[in-house]
Design a protein around this motif. Sequence first.
Motif, PDB file in Angstrom:
ATOM      1  N   ASP A 129      -9.321  -1.385 -25.224  1.00  0.00           N
ATOM      2  CA  ASP A 129     -10.304  -0.486 -24.610  1.00  0.00           C
ATOM      3  C   ASP A 129      -9.721   0.141 -23.352  1.00  0.00           C
ATOM      4  O   ASP A 129      -8.843  -0.418 -22.706  1.00  0.00           O
ATOM      5  N   TRP A 130     -10.235   1.309 -23.005  1.00  0.00           N
ATOM      6  CA  TRP A 130      -9.799   2.027 -21.796  1.00  0.00           C
ATOM      7  C   TRP A 130     -10.816   1.835 -20.683  1.00  0.00           C
ATOM      8  O   TRP A 130     -12.017   1.890 -20.921  1.00  0.00           O
ATOM      9  N   ILE A 131     -10.328   1.653 -19.467  1.00  0.00           N
ATOM     10  CA  ILE A 131     -11.156   1.641 -18.263  1.00  0.00           C
ATOM     11  C   ILE A 131     -10.902   2.972 -17.557  1.00  0.00           C
ATOM     12  O   ILE A 131      -9.749   3.359 -17.336  1.00  0.00           O
ATOM     13  N   ILE A 132     -11.984   3.675 -17.215  1.00  0.00           N
ATOM     14  CA  ILE A 132     -11.862   4.973 -16.539  1.00  0.00           C
ATOM     15  C   ILE A 132     -12.523   4.847 -15.178  1.00  0.00           C
ATOM     16  O   ILE A 132     -13.701   4.474 -15.086  1.00  0.00           O
ATOM     17  N   VAL A 133     -11.759   5.159 -14.117  1.00  0.00           N
ATOM     18  CA  VAL A 133     -12.278   5.040 -12.765  1.00  0.00           C
ATOM     19  C   VAL A 133     -11.966   6.290 -11.943  1.00  0.00           C
ATOM     20  O   VAL A 133     -10.949   6.947 -12.138  1.00  0.00           O
ATOM     21  N   GLY A 134     -12.868   6.596 -11.029  1.00  0.00           N
ATOM     22  CA  GLY A 134     -12.691   7.751 -10.168  1.00  0.00           C
ATOM     23  C   GLY A 134     -12.526   7.402  -8.699  1.00  0.00           C
ATOM     24  O   GLY A 134     -12.274   8.272  -7.885  1.00  0.00           O
ATOM     25  N   GLN A 135     -12.689   6.149  -8.349  1.00  0.00           N
ATOM     26  CA  GLN A 135     -12.665   5.731  -6.955  1.00  0.00           C
ATOM     27  C   GLN A 135     -11.321   5.979  -6.281  1.00  0.00           C
ATOM     28  O   GLN A 135     -11.256   6.310  -5.118  1.00  0.00           O
ATOM     29  N   TYR A 136     -10.259   5.798  -7.023  1.00  0.00           N
ATOM     30  CA  TYR A 136      -8.918   5.886  -6.449  1.00  0.00           C
ATOM     31  C   TYR A 136      -8.453   7.334  -6.404  1.00  0.00           C
ATOM     32  O   TYR A 136      -8.727   8.100  -7.305  1.00  0.00           O
ATOM     33  N   LYS A 137      -7.747   7.687  -5.357  1.00  0.00           N
ATOM     34  CA  LYS A 137      -7.279   9.073  -5.209  1.00  0.00           C
ATOM     35  C   LYS A 137      -6.010   9.269  -6.027  1.00  0.00           C
ATOM     36  O   LYS A 137      -4.940   9.559  -5.509  1.00  0.00           O
ATOM     37  N   ARG A 138      -6.165   9.077  -7.340  1.00  0.00           N
ATOM     38  CA  ARG A 138      -5.048   9.200  -8.268  1.00  0.00           C
ATOM     39  C   ARG A 138      -5.526   9.926  -9.521  1.00  0.00           C
ATOM     40  O   ARG A 138      -6.644   9.716  -9.976  1.00  0.00           O
ATOM     41  N   LEU A 139      -4.646  10.725 -10.084  1.00  0.00           N
ATOM     42  CA  LEU A 139      -4.900  11.404 -11.350  1.00  0.00           C
ATOM     43  C   LEU A 139      -3.743  11.016 -12.263  1.00  0.00           C
ATOM     44  O   LEU A 139      -2.685  11.652 -12.257  1.00  0.00           O
ATOM     45  N   GLU A 140      -3.940   9.900 -12.978  1.00  0.00           N
ATOM     46  CA  GLU A 140      -2.859   9.421 -13.835  1.00  0.00           C
ATOM     47  C   GLU A 140      -3.398   8.475 -14.895  1.00  0.00           C
ATOM     48  O   GLU A 140      -4.505   7.942 -14.778  1.00  0.00           O
ATOM     49  N   MET A 141      -2.594   8.275 -15.913  1.00  0.00           N
ATOM     50  CA  MET A 141      -2.943   7.405 -17.012  1.00  0.00           C
ATOM     51  C   MET A 141      -1.911   6.275 -17.069  1.00  0.00           C
ATOM     52  O   MET A 141      -0.718   6.547 -17.141  1.00  0.00           O
ATOM     53  N   ASP A 142      -2.398   5.041 -17.006  1.00  0.00           N
ATOM     54  CA  ASP A 142      -1.534   3.881 -17.143  1.00  0.00           C
ATOM     55  C   ASP A 142      -1.741   3.361 -18.566  1.00  0.00           C
ATOM     56  O   ASP A 142      -2.699   2.640 -18.846  1.00  0.00           O
ATOM     57  N   LYS A 143      -0.851   3.759 -19.473  1.00  0.00           N
ATOM     58  CA  LYS A 143      -1.018   3.418 -20.891  1.00  0.00           C
ATOM     59  C   LYS A 143      -0.860   1.923 -21.152  1.00  0.00           C
ATOM     60  O   LYS A 143      -1.508   1.387 -22.037  1.00  0.00           O
ATOM     61  N   LEU A 144      -0.007   1.256 -20.392  1.00  0.00           N
ATOM     62  CA  LEU A 144       0.203  -0.171 -20.587  1.00  0.00           C
ATOM     63  C   LEU A 144      -1.047  -0.962 -20.194  1.00  0.00           C
ATOM     64  O   LEU A 144      -1.521  -1.816 -20.945  1.00  0.00           O
ATOM     65  N   ALA A 145      -1.624  -0.658 -19.034  1.00  0.00           N
ATOM     66  CA  ALA A 145      -2.833  -1.348 -18.562  1.00  0.00           C
ATOM     67  C   ALA A 145      -4.101  -0.758 -19.176  1.00  0.00           C
ATOM     68  O   ALA A 145      -5.185  -1.313 -19.025  1.00  0.00           O
ATOM     69  N   ARG A 146      -3.974   0.385 -19.846  1.00  0.00           N
ATOM     70  CA  ARG A 146      -5.093   1.112 -20.454  1.00  0.00           C
ATOM     71  C   ARG A 146      -6.165   1.454 -19.414  1.00  0.00           C
ATOM     72  O   ARG A 146      -7.345   1.179 -19.573  1.00  0.00           O
ATOM     73  N   VAL A 147      -5.695   2.080 -18.337  1.00  0.00           N
ATOM     74  CA  VAL A 147      -6.555   2.536 -17.251  1.00  0.00           C
ATOM     75  C   VAL A 147      -6.290   4.019 -17.029  1.00  0.00           C
ATOM     76  O   VAL A 147      -5.138   4.453 -16.997  1.00  0.00           O
ATOM     77  N   ILE A 148      -7.368   4.786 -16.877  1.00  0.00           N
ATOM     78  CA  ILE A 148      -7.240   6.209 -16.571  1.00  0.00           C
ATOM     79  C   ILE A 148      -7.888   6.439 -15.212  1.00  0.00           C
ATOM     80  O   ILE A 148      -9.070   6.156 -15.021  1.00  0.00           O
ATOM     81  N   TYR A 149      -7.101   6.932 -14.277  1.00  0.00           N
ATOM     82  CA  TYR A 149      -7.584   7.288 -12.939  1.00  0.00           C
ATOM     83  C   TYR A 149      -7.856   8.783 -12.979  1.00  0.00           C
ATOM     84  O   TYR A 149      -6.932   9.571 -13.177  1.00  0.00           O
ATOM     85  N   ILE A 150      -9.116   9.170 -12.797  1.00  0.00           N
ATOM     86  CA  ILE A 150      -9.461  10.579 -12.997  1.00  0.00           C
ATOM     87  C   ILE A 150      -9.512  11.406 -11.717  1.00  0.00           C
ATOM     88  O   ILE A 150      -9.923  12.558 -11.744  1.00  0.00           O
ATOM     89  N   GLY A 151      -9.076  10.836 -10.612  1.00  0.00           N
ATOM     90  CA  GLY A 151      -9.002  11.622  -9.386  1.00  0.00           C
ATOM     91  C   GLY A 151     -10.340  12.193  -8.986  1.00  0.00           C
ATOM     92  O   GLY A 151     -11.358  11.522  -9.048  1.00  0.00           O
ATOM     93  N   GLY A 152     -10.352  13.459  -8.597  1.00  0.00           N
ATOM     94  CA  GLY A 152     -11.593  14.085  -8.171  1.00  0.00           C
ATOM     95  C   GLY A 152     -11.507  15.594  -8.183  1.00  0.00           C
ATOM     96  O   GLY A 152     -10.435  16.179  -8.363  1.00  0.00           O
TER      97      GLY A 152
END
Length: 179
Positions: A129-152
């Motif tokens: 499963d993917w975790i999607i978060v916007g809190q962090y000032k990052r716009l990137e996809m970590d495919k290994l950890a399956r985390v998407i940082y959607i920036g702002g």
Amino acid sequence: MKILVMSNIRFPEPHIESTLSSIIKKEEPETIVLDGDTTQCYWDYECPRVIDVLYVIRSIAPWAQIIYVQGDMDPHAIKCIMAEPRYREEIIGTTMYIADVSSVKYYILHGHQGDIDQLRRSVGAGPWDWIIVGQYKRLEMDKLARVIYIGGITREFPPEARGYLVITDSNHYLRSLSQ
């Protein structure tokens, strides 16, 4: 199916309406997920900001389902939405939204509730499963950890962290606003 996920809009920041309009018209999503810090709403008297941003988005995309995920800067937003008769039945207000797309789950939360490992455990996300978060000032996809940082969307974020996420039936991708 097409889901647009945006975070840290910070309405009524100058020029945000035109930015929202260009993103929504370009993507034409069926669902719009506002992933926290859409506006500032620490107190009940700030409810008009929540209603105004929903009005703006609804006027741009009258067809779209709107999901409002609460962030740390807008903790009263869901209460404001529930108090507004025209949005009470129409807008989904929550602290987390799960999009189940083509057998893949996307857990969309703002991310201020803890670090990524804590979030994954607390929501019961599996290893695929993917975790999607916007809190962090990052716009990137970590495919290994399956985390998407959607920036702002806000201009308070550095240019490389400004963007949004699109989820379709077959794929998901980040779009940068600096392109």
